[in-house]
Motif scaffolding. Sequence first.
Motif, short mmCIF file in Angstrom:
data_model
loop_
_atom_site.label_atom_id
_atom_site.label_comp_id
_atom_site.label_asym_id
_atom_site.label_seq_id
_atom_site.Cartn_x
_atom_site.Cartn_y
_atom_site.Cartn_z
N GLU A 173 -5.63 0.17 4.85
CA GLU A 173 -5.32 0.88 3.61
C GLU A 173 -5.61 -0.04 2.41
OE1 GLU A 173 -3.54 0.94 6.36
OE2 GLU A 173 -2.76 2.95 6.72
N ALA A 218 -5.21 4.38 -5.22
CA ALA A 218 -5.97 3.38 -4.46
C ALA A 218 -6.65 2.40 -5.42
CB ALA A 218 -7.00 4.06 -3.57
N THR A 227 0.82 -1.22 0.00
CA THR A 227 0.00 0.00 0.00
C THR A 227 0.85 1.27 0.00
OG1 THR A 227 -0.22 -0.20 2.40
CG2 THR A 227 -2.01 -1.07 1.07
N LEU A 263 -0.15 5.31 -0.53
CA LEU A 263 -1.46 5.72 -0.02
C LEU A 263 -1.28 6.43 1.32
CD1 LEU A 263 -3.69 2.58 -0.66
CD2 LEU A 263 -3.70 4.76 -1.88
N GLU A 264 -2.10 7.41 1.56
CA GLU A 264 -2.07 8.11 2.85
C GLU A 264 -2.34 7.11 3.97
OE1 GLU A 264 -5.15 10.62 5.51
OE2 GLU A 264 -5.45 10.70 3.34
N PRO A 265 -1.42 7.00 4.97
CA PRO A 265 -1.63 6.03 6.06
C PRO A 265 -2.85 6.42 6.90
CG PRO A 265 0.63 6.93 6.09
CD PRO A 265 -0.17 7.77 5.13
N LEU A 266 -3.55 5.41 7.41
CA LEU A 266 -4.81 5.68 8.10
C LEU A 266 -4.77 5.46 9.60
CD1 LEU A 266 -7.19 4.04 5.47
CD2 LEU A 266 -6.58 6.46 5.69
N TYR A 284 -10.52 6.92 0.46
CA TYR A 284 -9.82 7.01 -0.83
C TYR A 284 -10.76 7.07 -2.03
CZ TYR A 284 -5.95 4.98 1.96
OH TYR A 284 -5.00 4.71 2.89
#
Length: 143
Positions: A128, A59, A37, A40-43, A53
């Motif tokens: 993610e 994504a 992943t 991708l912006e970490p969650l 996303y």
Amino acid sequence: MKSTTFLGALAICAALSLVHAVPSFAHGDVTPQPIDTAGLEPLGEEWRKENPYRGNETAKSIGESGYTQNCARCHGLEVISGGLAPDLRFLEPGATGDEWFIERIRHGAKKTDGTTIMPPFEGIFNQEAMWAIRTYIESRPTE
Ligand code: HEC
């Protein structure tokens, strides 16, 4: 007789495709494929209820490969179900569908007798990866 041989061959083909589909379905013995992943912006730790996303192209492409390797054998290539499991293109769009999606992918599904019909993916993929798959599924047209 020719036609009998042909029918026999058809029956064997049908049987083989069942043999191929059923064991993985029944025993869940197919190793899940890791999903990278990166990008991708970490969650963080807390589970989101809504897809963060939606519409994100990165994504979508991560989700496509994650889906193809881990979900397609039951839910169908390109999210077109062959009947073995529900057609995920018809999950509700938006937040309502998100909640049901994340519940299912985390916990899987069992029959009333306790048999696993969908394996749980919590602890295998991070959230993610799960939301990336949801992003891909939502991008698939329904016709
Ligand atoms: C071994 C087969 C199998 C695999 C692999 C599998 N599923 Fe499923 N899935 C099912 C079945 C069967 C159901 C229906 C469960 C029920 O009726 O209670 C289901 C239900 C669902 C649902 C709810 C659908 C609805 O209409 O209510 C979602 C969402 C879902 N799966 C997502 C996924 C995703 C995402 C993956 C891959 C990470 C995946 N599944 C992998 C078999 C599978």
